[in-house]
Design a protein around this motif. Structure first.
Motif, PDB file in Angstrom:
ATOM      1  N   ALA A 199       0.811  -2.147  -4.655  1.00 37.16           N
ATOM      2  CA  ALA A 199       1.120  -2.667  -3.322  1.00 37.16           C
ATOM      3  C   ALA A 199      -0.115  -3.228  -2.627  1.00 37.16           C
ATOM      4  CB  ALA A 199       1.748  -1.568  -2.469  1.00 37.16           C
ATOM      5  N   ARG A 200      -1.302  -2.730  -3.016  1.00 36.48           N
ATOM      6  CA  ARG A 200      -2.542  -3.233  -2.428  1.00 36.48           C
ATOM      7  C   ARG A 200      -3.059  -4.480  -3.140  1.00 36.48           C
ATOM      8  NH1 ARG A 200      -5.318   2.780  -1.876  1.00 36.48           N
ATOM      9  NH2 ARG A 200      -4.058   3.468  -0.103  1.00 36.48           N
ATOM     10  N   GLY A 201      -2.321  -4.948  -4.139  1.00 40.70           N
ATOM     11  CA  GLY A 201      -2.670  -6.189  -4.811  1.00 40.70           C
ATOM     12  C   GLY A 201      -3.538  -6.061  -6.036  1.00 40.70           C
ATOM     13  N   ARG A 234       7.250  -6.598  -8.509  1.00 42.64           N
ATOM     14  CA  ARG A 234       6.156  -6.025  -7.730  1.00 42.64           C
ATOM     15  C   ARG A 234       6.154  -6.505  -6.283  1.00 42.64           C
ATOM     16  NH1 ARG A 234       0.520  -7.004 -10.187  1.00 42.64           N
ATOM     17  NH2 ARG A 234      -0.101  -6.162  -8.165  1.00 42.64           N
ATOM     18  N   HIS A 235       6.749  -7.679  -6.022  1.00 38.43           N
ATOM     19  CA  HIS A 235       6.817  -8.167  -4.637  1.00 38.43           C
ATOM     20  C   HIS A 235       7.756  -7.290  -3.807  1.00 38.43           C
ATOM     21  CE1 HIS A 235       4.487 -11.639  -5.793  1.00 38.43           C
ATOM     22  NE2 HIS A 235       5.347 -11.922  -6.750  1.00 38.43           N
ATOM     23  N   GLU A 236       8.899  -6.945  -4.391  1.00 41.90           N
ATOM     24  CA  GLU A 236       9.809  -6.025  -3.701  1.00 41.90           C
ATOM     25  C   GLU A 236       9.156  -4.652  -3.545  1.00 41.90           C
ATOM     26  OE1 GLU A 236      13.552  -5.780  -5.654  1.00 41.90           O
ATOM     27  OE2 GLU A 236      14.107  -7.874  -5.246  1.00 41.90           O
ATOM     28  N   THR A 242       4.962  -1.092   1.919  1.00 43.61           N
ATOM     29  CA  THR A 242       4.451  -1.446   3.240  1.00 43.61           C
ATOM     30  C   THR A 242       5.355  -0.922   4.345  1.00 43.61           C
ATOM     31  OG1 THR A 242       3.461  -3.482   2.336  1.00 43.61           O
ATOM     32  CG2 THR A 242       3.795  -3.378   4.728  1.00 43.61           C
ATOM     33  N   ALA A 243       6.654  -0.978   4.122  1.00 49.75           N
ATOM     34  CA  ALA A 243       7.604  -0.489   5.126  1.00 49.75           C
ATOM     35  C   ALA A 243       7.442   1.007   5.363  1.00 49.75           C
ATOM     36  CB  ALA A 243       9.037  -0.788   4.683  1.00 49.75           C
ATOM     37  N   ARG A 244       6.948   1.732   4.346  1.00 47.93           N
ATOM     38  CA  ARG A 244       6.756   3.179   4.469  1.00 47.93           C
ATOM     39  C   ARG A 244       5.298   3.545   4.746  1.00 47.93           C
ATOM     40  NH1 ARG A 244      11.114   2.081   1.828  1.00 47.93           N
ATOM     41  NH2 ARG A 244      12.861   3.571   1.684  1.00 47.93           N
TER      42      ARG A 244
END
Length: 247
Positions: A199-201, A234-236, A242-244
């Motif tokens: 999620a951090r890329g 991975r985009h989802e 991020t939402a959490r």
């Protein structure tokens, strides 16, 4: 951490026990501390900031960079306080707490844990507190405040950076509140680590290097995370994390 560092930490503990610990900071206070963080430069910085025992009363008796090293050094040196990073190779800070549970409950010489992390995510805070840590402060803390927090934890107090205390109060305010996010609870500790890094890329190769695992193992963990969370790519996954506030 080198063998020499670990040996020095263990030797320092034995020497302290034999000498009756003559060195102490202002006010005669003294506390033995182990630093657990996977970034050597950060450990060096903390050591320089708080480890001048004659002035601060804080004696750093050992260091560790991952879960296995942490358990070994903590068990060998039996410090009074452990400064514990949340995200560590080998299972994270929660795994260190799990494997040191008996030391935390020792009536005669309890080892107390203070989480020191860059993360201010509610899930991280609640996770280590449920694991037995006595407090949680972020790496924006000043050296003076960190020293004060260490001594407060040594004395049995609970210590939190101001905004993080609310997470703990909210988590424990209602007895019918779920202990963790149900979706997140499906993931193993290692899968959570991979999730955050994705999620951090981070690229797969970067994740493999940071967690000391192969690229193929990273791919397997990502596939498991996507399957358990019913996500497609991975985009989802990044949007979900991020939402959490896991990023």
């Amino acid at each position: 951490m080198s063998d020499a560092t670990e040996a020095n930490g263990t030797a320092g503990a034995a020497e302290a026990a034999e000498s009756g610990r003559p060195d102490a900071g202002a006010g005669g206070r003294h506390v033995r501390v182990v630093l657990v963080d996977d970034h050597r430069m950060f450990r060096t910085g903390v050591q320089a900031e708080i480890g001048q025992t004659a002035e601060t009363g804080v004696e750093v008796v050992g260091e560790a960079a991952d879960v296995d090293q942490a358990v070994t050094v903590i068990t060998a040196t039996r410090p009074e306080v452990v400064l514990l990073d949340v995200h560590l190779p080998g299972g994270g800070g929660v795994e260190v707490l799990r494997r040191c549970a008996a030391l935390m409950t020792d009536a005669e010489q309890p080892v107390r844990f203070l989480a020191l992390s860059v993360s201010d995510a509610a899930e991280d805070v609640i996770g280590v507190i449920r694991g037995g840590a006595r407090g949680y402060v972020t790496k924006t803390i000043t050296g003076t405040d960190l020293i004060d927090s260490i001594f407060r934890v040594q004395e049995g107090d609970a210590v939190f950076s101001p905004r993080l205390a609310g997470f703990v109060l909210d988590a424990f305010a209602s007895t019918d509140a779920p202990p963790v996010d149900e979706d997140l609870d499906r993931l193993t500790q290692r899968e959570r680590e991979v999730l955050r890094l994705i999620a951090r890329g981070y690229a797969y190769k970067e994740i493999a290097k940071q967690l000391y695992i192969s690229v193929k193992t990273v791919e397997s963990h990502v596939s498991a995370v996507l399957r358990k969370l019913q996500l497609s790519n991975r985009h989802e996954l990044t949007r979900w994390a991020t939402a959490r506030r896991l990023v």
